[in-house]
Design a protein around this motif. Structure first.
Motif, PDB file in Angstrom:
ATOM      1  N   VAL A 130       2.411   1.886  -3.315  1.00 36.31           N
ATOM      2  CA  VAL A 130       1.489   2.507  -4.291  1.00 36.31           C
ATOM      3  C   VAL A 130       1.366   4.006  -4.014  1.00 36.31           C
ATOM      4  O   VAL A 130       1.487   4.835  -4.915  1.00 36.31           O
ATOM      5  CB  VAL A 130       0.087   1.850  -4.236  1.00 36.31           C
ATOM      6  N   VAL A 131       1.143   4.331  -2.739  1.00 36.14           N
ATOM      7  CA  VAL A 131       0.919   5.735  -2.399  1.00 36.14           C
ATOM      8  C   VAL A 131       2.166   6.568  -2.695  1.00 36.14           C
ATOM      9  O   VAL A 131       2.091   7.652  -3.281  1.00 36.14           O
ATOM     10  CB  VAL A 131       0.502   5.876  -0.918  1.00 36.14           C
ATOM     11  N   LEU A 165       0.833  -1.210   0.000  1.00 33.74           N
ATOM     12  CA  LEU A 165       0.000   0.000   0.000  1.00 33.74           C
ATOM     13  C   LEU A 165       0.866   1.257   0.000  1.00 33.74           C
ATOM     14  O   LEU A 165       0.659   2.168  -0.784  1.00 33.74           O
ATOM     15  CB  LEU A 165      -0.880   0.023   1.249  1.00 33.74           C
ATOM     16  N   SER A 190       2.728   7.454  -6.195  1.00 37.93           N
ATOM     17  CA  SER A 190       1.670   8.273  -6.805  1.00 37.93           C
ATOM     18  C   SER A 190       2.207   9.684  -7.038  1.00 37.93           C
ATOM     19  O   SER A 190       2.021  10.574  -6.221  1.00 37.93           O
ATOM     20  CB  SER A 190       0.437   8.327  -5.891  1.00 37.93           C
TER      21      SER A 190
END
Lengths: 495, 495
Positions: free
Chosen positions: B9-10, B6, B13
């Motif tokens: 991914v963040v 997670l 970004s």
């Protein structure tokens, strides 16, 4: 009106009568809409059903197997007793007081029915257009527990099945052909039909059949950029999970990639999650849960503007209560001004069916361990789940054995979507009959076996590939056997 | 998803998050739609209801009187026992076999429930999109008997209340601003809202208040000709009979005149006849009956092209089953190609609620003299009818006594629509508050008495005249008394 005055009116009608409307006078966007699930093949099946009712029919089968639509209770699925007992009491609350029934009604059933009646009132009264507050509270609790992140009843809109939610959302976000909606291909044709009605532009993204119908986030970005370059503004990304017609389940990692695309491009995500209870392999993780997880890890607010509408329904799952028209949508991250417009659309339709709202409450809050009704509920629901799992497996195995057929292993939903290699001869014959090759296959399947399926062309597919969508709801295995026999003969004929 | 993946991914970004949608990004036609029945005054009433729940509120009343919407069972109207008993058995058919109930279920009730169950199947299955054939047969019989002219089940489409029928019809016939729809003013705002959604043009025709809200056929012709001259093609003539909000009943002669206009100009007539059972004075004659009579006397085919869609609902009448969403439309004189398009729209929504379909059957085919359930049914239904008649009279008399108020005598439907003379002082005060004068009156009425009504501006009215629509469903006479007192004070304050 006296016959004299009637005659007078008619005699004094000195005008020339105008012509009737014909289809070409109608809204061209409505004319453009297509809906294959109840299209040509199912219509033909209805005709055959009427012929079957005549005993001297000469058809090579004795019944129609309706494998075209996820309609469990049309086939042999029994409704869950607890649901129906509560709904019966809501329809006729005097049952709760009936002295003859007094000691026979399970205590939890009585308490639950009373609580629903107290909080809903008569099911014959219009409710708030957003739905009964008590039910929305219950839905919020269900979602909070499912995802591990708090949901709010203010975000819940009860709907008449998921279709109504789609109609509101697409209707509100469509501003004509310059607005684009990313939809999966293959897709449930409600989406293309609704986009056609709204004269908006469908931006198809293809699911990768050889990789378990996965979504390629890079392809999404390419489609978005191409679309923008052409002046069509992408507005919305539709995700169907578990997939219809594919039956595939998205992995959380894949959902996270989609959400990154949505966050970057300001796309509203519509998560059609009506099959979330129909899981045979793997695990269902909601788009909302992944969004909450991302937001929790996101210190820079990259994900805080994501707008998500997630849909659920009483029609699928183990309830299968299609005819009762219950469902909800949860709206996350929307501006109040946008939410107010959705509320207005809902209010023009007055309210969703109130018994359907009650059914939503029952679906997401079934009897619990220790409740008097629990044992029966548990027995019935697990037997429905088991039967679906077994049938999906049996059908999948049958497809695996058929010549020229490949099919993903069933993971979720109510459908298989086998890929069928069709020969040049089939192409020629289909063209002769004014059909697509897969439509011709489905038509021959129907004529020879009574099995009503839907051609892949109704859902979209990679050009040159052909599919059939079938439910695995029909009981027994004879029909699967007759499909196998038909297929072998069909392949021989058109070799 | 692991917290590590997670975070990855963040962190990766790298995009700038896009903004959320705001209302101005939405479909402008949807933004334009207004629906006063659930608009500003009712929304305020909801807020006041919440405040009332707090015991230490300082409001000058203790409950909200919901006179804004025809929702009988929200107030004190009890559902008809027979309807609900049958619906309970359809929800839970095991009740029919329950040995405890065996001798207590009236024989006609049991027979009827069994017959409906046999012909409908599970109420949890999707039905045919046009509605269950058995119910459509029954509706056709009802219409044949009512009008004395044979109806066909093929012409019947079962719907989720009349609203759905309006949505299909208007959606299909709208081709943008160049298509015009004649609607009565005042009108039920569903029509203007639906036309706004479809970006079609409303062609208002004014009902003549001083002549019992009658329709002037010559005025219709003038509007049609003017509209054609401006390039807007009139397509459709909406008639609400008995009238909403006016409560007036059309005479057959007036209907014949409308039909002559429709025949000459090729207008589709939508006859909204949902209040056909709510008759207190005079007689209801359906548009269909007058059309059949004209056609019978018409040797030259002047009336043979008339296209009529007539609507009925389970929400009104003596059933008042709003929340169950039942209704039907009958299509007469339409080309098959047009009918097929309506069928397609219906199929995109899958099917109307199946319990609502059953309720339609019960409404148009209630227990007959001699049936075991007849006496109770007759007692209940005549007492509902009588209570409505009495309340309409009491409310009418109260309005007759109020200063500056004139009101037509109640004939049908569930509403009174009194005309209220408002002073310049009211105009000034209303403008100060950003309201129309009648909206200000309704707002003050609500704040002072808890009575929730709808301003005439929500329905349309002759410029400079002001009205209030109120139902006469609320029980008791105290609220009528408090309205009188409020009115006297209001007139004094703004004299």
């Amino acid at each position: 009106m006296t016959s004299e005055s009637l005659k007078k009116v008619v005699e004094s009608s000195s005008f020339e009568p105008a012509a009737r409307l014909v289809a070409s006078d109608l809204n061209p966007h409505a004319l453009n809409a297509k809906y294959a699930v109840r299209g040509r093949i199912p219509t033909k099946a209805e005709e055959l059903r009427t012929r079957l009712a005549n005993e001297s029919h000469s058809l090579p089968f004795n019944k129609i197997i309706s494998a075209n639509i996820g309609n469990p209770q049309q086939l042999d699925q029994k409704p869950l007793t607890f649901y129906r007992q509560v709904l019966a009491m809501l329809q006729y609350p005097e049952l709760m007081e009936n002295p003859r029934l007094k000691d026979s009604i399970p205590s939890d059933l009585l308490a639950r029915s009373k609580e629903l009646l107290d909080n809903i009132g008569s099911v014959g009264a219009y409710s708030h257009s957003q739905g009964v507050e008590y039910v929305r509270n219950s839905v919020a609790k269900f979602i909070s527990k499912r995802d591990g992140y708090e949901a709010s009843p203010d975000d819940i809109f009860l709907t008449a099945g998921a279709s109504t939610a789609v109609s509101y959302l697409l209707g509100l976000m469509s501003l004509g052909p310059k607005t684009g909606f990313l939809i999966p291909i293959p897709q449930y044709p409600l989406y293309t039909a609704s986009l056609a009605l709204n004269n908006a532009t469908a931006l198809p993204y293809y699911l990768n059949e050889t990789d378990d119908w996965s979504i390629d986030a890079k392809e999404l970005v390419k489609i978005i950029e191409d679309s923008k370059a052409k002046g069509v503004e992408p507005r919305c990304l539709v995700v169907i999970n578990p997939g219809n017609p594919t039956g595939a389940i998205l992995k959380p990692e894949a959902i996270a990639e989609l959400l990154a695309v949505a966050a970057k491009y300001g796309l509203v995500v519509i998560a059609d999650e009506v099959y979330q209870e129909n899981i045979f392999r793997g695990e269902f993780v909601s788009v909302r849960k992944v969004l909450c997880q991302l937001q929790e890890n996101d210190t820079q607010g990259k994900y805080s503007n994501v707008q998500l509408a997630s849909l659920h329904s009483t029609s699928k799952g183990i309830s299968g209560e299609c005819g009762q028209r219950g469902g909800y949508m949860e709206l996350i991250g929307f501006e109040d001004s946008v939410r107010a417009q959705l509320m207005k659309l809902a209010s023009i339709s007055l309210c969703p069916p109130v018994t359907g709202q009650a059914l939503v409450e029952l679906m997401i809050n079934p009897p619990k361990k220790g409740d008097a009704s629990y044992e029966l509920y548990e027995k019935e629901s697990s037997s429905i789940h088991k039967a679906l799992a077994e049938r999906s497996k049996a059908l999948f195995e049958a497809f695996s054995e058929m010549e020229g057929v490949s099919c993903q292993q069933p993971e979720g939903a109510m459908y298989l979507f086998p890929n069928i290699s069709l020969s040049e001869k089939v192409y020629a014959k289909a063209e002769e009959q004014g059909m697509e090759p897969d439509e011709f296959y489905c038509s021959e399947l129907l004529d020879n076996t009574g099995i009503c399926s839907v051609p892949g062309s109704g859902f979209g597919q990679v050009e040159g590939s052909w599919h059939v969508r079938t439910t695995f709801l029909a009981p027994g295995t004879e029909w699967i056997e007759s499909w196998k026999q038909f297929h072998a003969k069909f392949m021989d004929t058109y070799r």
